[in-house]
Enzyme design. Sequence first.
Site, PDB file in Angstrom:
ATOM      1  CB  CYS A  23      62.009 -19.268  78.882  1.00  0.00           C
ATOM      2  SG  CYS A  23      60.734 -20.450  79.350  1.00  0.00           S
ATOM      3  NE  ARG A  48      67.050 -20.141  75.569  1.00  0.00           N
ATOM      4  CZ  ARG A  48      67.856 -21.137  75.854  1.00  0.00           C
ATOM      5  NH1 ARG A  48      68.950 -21.296  75.166  1.00  0.00           N
ATOM      6  NH2 ARG A  48      67.584 -21.982  76.826  1.00  0.00           N
ATOM      7  CD1 TRP A  95      58.433 -23.177  73.286  1.00  0.00           C
ATOM      8  CD2 TRP A  95      58.482 -24.574  75.026  1.00  0.00           C
ATOM      9  NE1 TRP A  95      58.079 -24.425  72.840  1.00  0.00           N
ATOM     10  CE2 TRP A  95      58.095 -25.303  73.875  1.00  0.00           C
ATOM     11  CE3 TRP A  95      58.567 -25.258  76.246  1.00  0.00           C
ATOM     12  CZ2 TRP A  95      57.808 -26.664  73.911  1.00  0.00           C
ATOM     13  CZ3 TRP A  95      58.272 -26.616  76.277  1.00  0.00           C
ATOM     14  CH2 TRP A  95      57.897 -27.308  75.114  1.00  0.00           C
ATOM     15  CG  ASN A 121      64.968 -19.726  81.264  1.00  0.00           C
ATOM     16  OD1 ASN A 121      63.922 -19.095  81.190  1.00  0.00           O
ATOM     17  ND2 ASN A 121      66.022 -19.494  80.515  1.00  0.00           N
ATOM     18  N   GLY A 122      63.292 -23.148  83.806  1.00  0.00           N
ATOM     19  CA  GLY A 122      63.480 -24.399  84.533  1.00  0.00           C
ATOM     20  C   GLY A 122      62.157 -25.017  84.918  1.00  0.00           C
ATOM     21  CD  GLU A 502      67.348 -32.708  59.127  1.00  0.00           C
ATOM     22  OE1 GLU A 502      66.991 -33.434  60.075  1.00  0.00           O
ATOM     23  OE2 GLU A 502      67.471 -31.480  59.242  1.00  0.00           O
ATOM     24  CE  LYS A 506      64.864 -28.999  59.543  1.00  0.00           C
ATOM     25  NZ  LYS A 506      65.882 -29.705  60.245  1.00  0.00           N
ATOM     26  CD  GLU A 509      62.077 -28.649  62.264  1.00  0.00           C
ATOM     27  OE1 GLU A 509      62.163 -28.409  63.460  1.00  0.00           O
ATOM     28  OE2 GLU A 509      63.046 -29.037  61.582  1.00  0.00           O
ATOM     29  CG  HIS A 525      58.667 -54.513  55.006  1.00  0.00           C
ATOM     30  ND1 HIS A 525      58.539 -55.886  54.920  1.00  0.00           N
ATOM     31  CD2 HIS A 525      59.784 -54.195  54.316  1.00  0.00           C
ATOM     32  CE1 HIS A 525      59.564 -56.376  54.222  1.00  0.00           C
ATOM     33  NE2 HIS A 525      60.335 -55.364  53.850  1.00  0.00           N
ATOM     34  CE  LYS A 624      68.641 -23.301  66.282  1.00  0.00           C
ATOM     35  NZ  LYS A 624      68.377 -24.110  65.093  1.00  0.00           N
TER      36      LYS A 624
HETATM   37  C1  F6R Z   1      65.060 -29.698  63.949  1.00  0.00           C
HETATM   38  C2  F6R Z   1      65.696 -29.214  65.155  1.00  0.00           C
HETATM   39  C3  F6R Z   1      65.678 -30.089  66.347  1.00  0.00           C
HETATM   40  C4  F6R Z   1      67.071 -30.142  66.968  1.00  0.00           C
HETATM   41  C5  F6R Z   1      67.044 -30.947  68.272  1.00  0.00           C
HETATM   42  C6  F6R Z   1      68.429 -31.097  68.871  1.00  0.00           C
HETATM   43  O1  F6R Z   1      65.166 -28.763  62.920  1.00  0.00           O
HETATM   44  O2  F6R Z   1      66.215 -28.136  65.190  1.00  0.00           O
HETATM   45  O3  F6R Z   1      65.222 -31.367  66.034  1.00  0.00           O
HETATM   46  O4  F6R Z   1      67.950 -30.717  66.048  1.00  0.00           O
HETATM   47  O5  F6R Z   1      66.204 -30.305  69.180  1.00  0.00           O
HETATM   48  O6  F6R Z   1      68.979 -29.854  69.142  1.00  0.00           O
HETATM   49  P1  F6R Z   1      70.521 -29.699  69.416  1.00  0.00           P
HETATM   50  O7  F6R Z   1      71.244 -30.043  68.172  1.00  0.00           O
HETATM   51  O8  F6R Z   1      70.682 -28.256  69.788  1.00  0.00           O
HETATM   52  O9  F6R Z   1      70.868 -30.627  70.537  1.00  0.00           O
END
Ligand code: F6R
Length: 629
Positions: A23, A48, A95, A121-122, A502, A506, A509, A525, A624
Amino acid sequence: MRSGLSAVACALWFYRLRGSSMCGIVGYTGYREAEPILRDGLKRLEYRGYDSAGLATVTGSGLCLRKSVGKIADLADVLQRQPAPGTSGISHTRWATHGEATLANAHPHLGGDGEVAVVHNGVIENHAELRSQLQADGFTFRSQTDSEVIAHLIAKYLDGDPVEAVRRAVSRLRGTYGLAMISPRFPGVLVGARLGSPLVVGLGSNENYLSSDASALRGYTEDVVYLLDRQLCVLTPNSGNVLSVELAPAEPVVHRLNWDMEDASRGEYEHFMLKEICEQPEVIDRAMAGRLDEVDSTAHFGNLSLDPQKLNQIDRVIMTACGTSYHAALIGEYLIESLARLPVEVEYASEFRYRNPPLDRKSIVLAISQSGETADTLAALRESKRKGLPTLALCNVVGSSIAREADCTIYLHAGPEVGVASTKAFTAQVTVLTLLALHLGRLRNLSASAGTRILDELQQMPDLVRQTLDCHDEVKRIARKYHHVSNVLYMGRQYLFPVALEGALKLKEISYIHAEGYPAAEMKHGPIALVDEDTPSVFLVPQCPSYDKTMSNLEEVKARGGPVIAVACPEDERIAGRADDVILIPRVAEHWQPLVAVVPLQLLAYEIALLRGCDIDKPRNLAKSVTVE
Ligand code: F6R
């Protein structure tokens, strides 16, 4: 720091960190109205967590509490109808971890009969036990959250000194916290505490701030102090004190931040994600800036404090990361093994931290994280340090926990990444990993001429990525054709296998379409059973040594009626006749392909999500920084 309230005794807490909720916290005390500052800070932290939000201010007559379910815009509506006056306050964007996203569960939580308001937060692991004890003491709980126990505990201990009350309360907690509290009995006083969840103090003139993330303070102050674990802070308009767990006032280090206001706004773009995709040419430039050494045909990192002799003795690199950063690490594995001929292992941080693999002292651990706060990556780093291994971090957020705790840190300089789906950080990570591979290679067997060639090619990458962005219109057309599908497969080989992963990440998500990435040859396979006329496959087939092999895999999909979207080079004369749709990217040497090939995949995910009406910068269920394990 100026002097403030007296230091108080703090107990020692010995327990393992387990992570924290994702959060955002913003606090303010000063001479201005707190509400607009809190709201503005929350808006910047919304990425966040964004399922509910709230704030509390201290007014002449008590606490003023405002909450809403949903985004910060919903809270702003509430505040328009019912303003929250006062020159000090705390706020939170949530969150959910414990309890659903409801008004009752939104922070701040009140302790006792409103003697205190707390944001947290926690994760409090012993919340059930504390709740029963507090209920037996006569405290009434209004939410399902673990955080509410903190508010009641502080209220229980609130006597003459709010800092002492916080100290006593946190000494009862097992788990993690970054918290802030205010009390109408102590107007203008803000108390914060940190264990395992970041908190940063912002220093102003006759005003001070507290936040879980320095980016919330952009435009308000440049001087910040990062609280360390087991520290408390006490802020008034004219003082900011940091206290160590041993009672003594700590000696905080004041960091001066260099904000780039432009970077944190959306500018002309509809979404941060699109802006961040389009910024990638400049991001590569920034990641390289000042690091290319044409004389020695290598790359240098100003703050790489591991001396070359030690680096030379290293015989294994272990990279650990999560999500997109993990995919960048997989590309780093190919790069370092190829340029430096060093064995590399890449592990999900969540697995690595618990697996207890045999590690010898000649290994170096590389923790890769955009936010620098990802709980699993931080824990993997700490575990590696505990075992005596040298650690290196690749982080974007300056001053983040991983950046501070690693033996040395290389910053990505990608600028703030606000879109929840990571794009430009990935590109910066791959660029820095290339530089690191070059650096390690030149300490070993890589020739000067090979080093010079890599430097030359690298400097062309910003322009090549700029050219790649020209595929946007074609990607829009393809998105219109396929945005209704339910499954998409992504295929690549070698350097492009992590890019396939990747691309799939993308898409899922932000558009909520199920997508998986595979090494192209793995299709036979199992995954090929998924192929039908409604399941498109994205094949990464630029010119490279494995081109023919990948083309054979493409044919296998075509033979089973699966539509194929190919990402290929303009020189490819075969592809137009074989794929249903083609996205052209510039032809580059194999080890540069990830930097160009990822761009159309990011754009495809973006355009499909846009057509499906998804909330691109704030996809459902995500946040994030993942500060929960
Ligand atoms: C995907 C994404 C997440 C982060 C992951 C690691 O688009 O943003 O998969 O890559 O949570 O986050 P960081 O790089 O901040 O450790």
